[in-house]
Design an enzyme around this catalytic site. Structure first.
Site, PDB file in Angstrom:
ATOM      1  N   GLY A 103      88.809  -4.763 -39.174  1.00 42.11           N
ATOM      2  CA  GLY A 103      89.230  -6.153 -39.358  1.00 42.11           C
ATOM      3  C   GLY A 103      90.148  -6.685 -38.274  1.00 42.11           C
ATOM      4  O   GLY A 103      90.705  -7.771 -38.425  1.00 42.11           O
ATOM      5  N   THR A 104      90.283  -5.957 -37.168  1.00 36.70           N
ATOM      6  CA  THR A 104      91.240  -6.398 -36.144  1.00 36.70           C
ATOM      7  C   THR A 104      90.596  -7.196 -35.027  1.00 36.70           C
ATOM      8  O   THR A 104      91.285  -7.659 -34.119  1.00 36.70           O
ATOM      9  CB  THR A 104      91.943  -5.178 -35.497  1.00 36.70           C
ATOM     10  OG1 THR A 104      90.937  -4.349 -34.906  1.00 36.70           O
ATOM     11  CG2 THR A 104      92.744  -4.400 -36.517  1.00 36.70           C
ATOM     12  N   SER A 128      72.295  -5.529 -38.586  1.00 37.99           N
ATOM     13  CA  SER A 128      72.047  -6.220 -37.309  1.00 37.99           C
ATOM     14  C   SER A 128      70.576  -6.569 -37.192  1.00 37.99           C
ATOM     15  O   SER A 128      69.714  -5.854 -37.725  1.00 37.99           O
ATOM     16  CB  SER A 128      72.438  -5.327 -36.125  1.00 37.99           C
ATOM     17  OG  SER A 128      72.022  -5.932 -34.906  1.00 37.99           O
ATOM     18  N   GLY A 184      86.827  -9.558 -33.614  1.00 36.16           N
ATOM     19  CA  GLY A 184      85.484 -10.097 -33.782  1.00 36.16           C
ATOM     20  C   GLY A 184      85.140 -10.575 -35.185  1.00 36.16           C
ATOM     21  O   GLY A 184      85.871 -11.349 -35.815  1.00 36.16           O
ATOM     22  N   ILE A 185      84.008 -10.100 -35.686  1.00 29.76           N
ATOM     23  CA  ILE A 185      83.469 -10.550 -36.974  1.00 29.76           C
ATOM     24  C   ILE A 185      84.411 -10.182 -38.122  1.00 29.76           C
ATOM     25  O   ILE A 185      84.639 -10.973 -39.035  1.00 29.76           O
ATOM     26  CB  ILE A 185      82.063  -9.935 -37.191  1.00 29.76           C
ATOM     27  CG1 ILE A 185      81.076 -10.517 -36.169  1.00 29.76           C
ATOM     28  CG2 ILE A 185      81.575 -10.166 -38.615  1.00 29.76           C
ATOM     29  CD1 ILE A 185      79.739  -9.771 -36.076  1.00 29.76           C
ATOM     30  N   GLY A 186      84.969  -8.976 -38.087  1.00 31.06           N
ATOM     31  CA  GLY A 186      85.863  -8.534 -39.160  1.00 31.06           C
ATOM     32  C   GLY A 186      87.103  -9.402 -39.249  1.00 31.06           C
ATOM     33  O   GLY A 186      87.520  -9.818 -40.345  1.00 31.06           O
ATOM     34  N   THR A 211      86.552  -3.443 -43.323  1.00 30.76           N
ATOM     35  CA  THR A 211      86.786  -2.381 -42.334  1.00 30.76           C
ATOM     36  C   THR A 211      86.557  -2.961 -40.943  1.00 30.76           C
ATOM     37  O   THR A 211      85.701  -3.828 -40.747  1.00 30.76           O
ATOM     38  CB  THR A 211      85.851  -1.174 -42.578  1.00 30.76           C
ATOM     39  OG1 THR A 211      84.495  -1.600 -42.445  1.00 30.76           O
ATOM     40  CG2 THR A 211      86.090  -0.554 -43.943  1.00 30.76           C
ATOM     41  N   TYR A 226      71.407   3.004 -31.883  1.00 33.60           N
ATOM     42  CA  TYR A 226      72.167   1.942 -32.565  1.00 33.60           C
ATOM     43  C   TYR A 226      71.282   1.227 -33.591  1.00 33.60           C
ATOM     44  O   TYR A 226      71.685   1.017 -34.745  1.00 33.60           O
ATOM     45  CB  TYR A 226      72.703   0.949 -31.528  1.00 33.60           C
ATOM     46  CG  TYR A 226      73.370  -0.276 -32.122  1.00 33.60           C
ATOM     47  CD1 TYR A 226      74.522  -0.161 -32.906  1.00 33.60           C
ATOM     48  CD2 TYR A 226      72.848  -1.552 -31.906  1.00 33.60           C
ATOM     49  CE1 TYR A 226      75.140  -1.283 -33.459  1.00 33.60           C
ATOM     50  CE2 TYR A 226      73.459  -2.673 -32.452  1.00 33.60           C
ATOM     51  CZ  TYR A 226      74.591  -2.536 -33.228  1.00 33.60           C
ATOM     52  OH  TYR A 226      75.191  -3.649 -33.772  1.00 33.60           O
TER      53      TYR A 226
HETATM   54  P1  NAD Z   1      84.364  -5.729 -32.285  1.00 29.37           P
HETATM   55  O1  NAD Z   1      84.369  -4.578 -31.331  1.00 29.37           O
HETATM   56  O2  NAD Z   1      84.987  -7.006 -31.888  1.00 29.37           O
HETATM   57  O3  NAD Z   1      84.946  -5.266 -33.690  1.00 29.37           O
HETATM   58  C1  NAD Z   1      84.652  -4.018 -34.236  1.00 29.37           C
HETATM   59  C2  NAD Z   1      85.775  -3.617 -35.132  1.00 29.37           C
HETATM   60  O4  NAD Z   1      85.469  -2.351 -35.730  1.00 29.37           O
HETATM   61  C3  NAD Z   1      87.079  -3.436 -34.375  1.00 29.37           C
HETATM   62  O5  NAD Z   1      88.135  -3.913 -35.189  1.00 29.37           O
HETATM   63  C4  NAD Z   1      87.171  -1.920 -34.209  1.00 29.37           C
HETATM   64  O6  NAD Z   1      88.496  -1.470 -34.088  1.00 29.37           O
HETATM   65  C5  NAD Z   1      86.553  -1.474 -35.518  1.00 29.37           C
HETATM   66  N1  NAD Z   1      86.092  -0.094 -35.530  1.00 29.37           N
HETATM   67  C6  NAD Z   1      85.224   0.509 -34.691  1.00 29.37           C
HETATM   68  N2  NAD Z   1      85.088   1.794 -35.019  1.00 29.37           N
HETATM   69  C7  NAD Z   1      85.882   2.006 -36.098  1.00 29.37           C
HETATM   70  C8  NAD Z   1      86.184   3.124 -36.894  1.00 29.37           C
HETATM   71  N3  NAD Z   1      85.641   4.323 -36.641  1.00 29.37           N
HETATM   72  N4  NAD Z   1      87.036   2.977 -37.929  1.00 29.37           N
HETATM   73  C9  NAD Z   1      87.597   1.776 -38.194  1.00 29.37           C
HETATM   74  N5  NAD Z   1      87.374   0.688 -37.462  1.00 29.37           N
HETATM   75  C10 NAD Z   1      86.526   0.802 -36.425  1.00 29.37           C
HETATM   76  O7  NAD Z   1      82.820  -5.929 -32.617  1.00 29.37           O
HETATM   77  P2  NAD Z   1      82.022  -6.982 -33.517  1.00 29.37           P
HETATM   78  O8  NAD Z   1      81.013  -7.559 -32.618  1.00 29.37           O
HETATM   79  O9  NAD Z   1      82.910  -7.851 -34.304  1.00 29.37           O
HETATM   80  O10 NAD Z   1      81.244  -5.950 -34.487  1.00 29.37           O
HETATM   81  C11 NAD Z   1      81.494  -5.842 -35.867  1.00 29.37           C
HETATM   82  C12 NAD Z   1      80.228  -5.350 -36.544  1.00 29.37           C
HETATM   83  O11 NAD Z   1      79.191  -6.305 -36.319  1.00 29.37           O
HETATM   84  C13 NAD Z   1      79.698  -4.013 -36.036  1.00 29.37           C
HETATM   85  O12 NAD Z   1      79.235  -3.235 -37.131  1.00 29.37           O
HETATM   86  C14 NAD Z   1      78.525  -4.427 -35.169  1.00 29.37           C
HETATM   87  O13 NAD Z   1      77.541  -3.420 -35.081  1.00 29.37           O
HETATM   88  C15 NAD Z   1      78.026  -5.643 -35.913  1.00 29.37           C
HETATM   89  N6  NAD Z   1      77.201  -6.545 -35.100  1.00 29.37           N
HETATM   90  C16 NAD Z   1      77.721  -7.197 -34.042  1.00 29.37           C
HETATM   91  C17 NAD Z   1      76.910  -8.050 -33.295  1.00 29.37           C
HETATM   92  C18 NAD Z   1      77.418  -8.800 -32.098  1.00 29.37           C
HETATM   93  O14 NAD Z   1      76.604  -9.346 -31.328  1.00 29.37           O
HETATM   94  N7  NAD Z   1      78.716  -8.874 -31.870  1.00 29.37           N
HETATM   95  C19 NAD Z   1      75.550  -8.220 -33.645  1.00 29.37           C
HETATM   96  C20 NAD Z   1      75.050  -7.542 -34.743  1.00 29.37           C
HETATM   97  C21 NAD Z   1      75.888  -6.701 -35.477  1.00 29.37           C
END
Ligand code: NAD
Length: 245
Positions: A14-15, A137, A17-19, A12, A150
């Site tokens: 997946g467009t 996290s 960052g981490i996904g 989920t 958060y």
């Molecule tokens: P990102 O914003 O690059 O990616 C988040 C993704 O989730 C995007 O594809 C967005 O479209 C999607 N998304 C958000 N809300 C959604 C919804 N309601 N339904 C479907 N898709 C949804 O951010 P990221 O940093 O890759 O974060 C991914 C996960 O990693 C998150 O759960 C975040 O809390 C966690 N995280 C990130 C970090 C960090 O420093 N980047 C640290 C700890 C945890």
């Protein structure tokens, strides 16, 4: 032989960052991957970039109707789901005193309700021995200013990994949490204050830098694959030491 040959996976959010990085590594390791996101254009661009063995499904994790449609499609097209990476999440911050009801509701609806119903609705498609990975996290384990709501959502996610390990023990479905530290993803670059936040938090990382999305993706591949066959209910910190010292 790749680590995920023949596996069907869902990621989920997946467009980006981490996904997105995890989707790329899953495909590289031989999996067929369903990715979700809220915006069709971003999904189409990611699918095009990854190239093959990936399909994008528009679905908001907080919308149960969207989730039903998503799992109906996976059932129709592949008939099973070996790996779920419940990754979608949002990270708005607010200091105690400035927290609104909307801030609370939005965070818990996406980060907690979204993870819960993603996994619950995936279960009928998951064979015994499948793997579930929840994106938590480091913030659940440390007290960072402005992070109260958060961090509480991520503490709930970490708790899910423990309880669901027990709920699913008879099916040998493993449930683990991955807990990233500050990871340089597009989210940090959406507002100027966030870029400063990444720099500020990274200064507290013993390894002296933010992590990359690929470094989280590699840990998720490990938890998804048989390499972690005796690991369940755990929290794998991938944080450069941030929450460990
Ligand atoms: P990102 O914003 O690059 O990616 C988040 C993704 O989730 C995007 O594809 C967005 O479209 C999607 N998304 C958000 N809300 C959604 C919804 N309601 N339904 C479907 N898709 C949804 O951010 P990221 O940093 O890759 O974060 C991914 C996960 O990693 C998150 O759960 C975040 O809390 C966690 N995280 C990130 C970090 C960090 O420093 N980047 C640290 C700890 C945890």
């Amino acid at each position: 032989m790749n680590k995920l040959d023949g596996k069907i996976a869902l990621i989920t959010g997946g467009t980006s960052g981490i996904g997105k990085a995890t989707a790329e590594q899953f495909v590289h390791e031989g999996a067929y991957v369903f990715i979700t996101g809220r915006r069709d254009m971003a999904l189409a661009a990611t699918v095009k970039e990854i190239g093959s063995h990936v399909i994008g499904v528009q679905a908001d994790v907080s919308n149960l109707g969207d989730l039903d449609r998503l799992f109906a499609q996976i059932q129709r097209e592949k008939g099973k789901l070996d790996i779920v990476f419940a990754n979608a999440g949002i990270t708005p911050l607010a200091p105690l005193g400035k927290i609104t009801e909307e801030h609370y509701d939005t965070l818990f609806t996406i980060n907690v309700k979204g993870v819960l119903f993603t996994v619950q609705k995936a279960l009928p498609l998951m064979p015994d021995g499948a793997s579930i990975i929840l994106n938590a996290s480091v913030v659940a384990s440390v007290g960072l200013e402005e992070h109260s709501v958060y961090a509480a959502t991520k503490a709930a996610v970490r708790s899910f990994a423990r309880t669901w390990t027990t709920d699913l023990k008879d099916r040998h479905i493993r449930v683990n949490a991955v807990s990233p530290g500050p990871i340089d993803t597009p989210w940090w670059h959406t507002r100027a204050t966030d870029e400063q936040g990444l720099k500020r938090w990274s200064e507290r990382v013993p390894l002296g830098r933010p992590g990359t999305a690929n470094e989280i993706a590699k840990a998720v591949v490990f938890l998804a694959s048989d390499d972690s066959s005796y690991i369940t209910g755990a929290e794998l910190f991938v944080d450069g030491g941030f929450a460990q010292v």
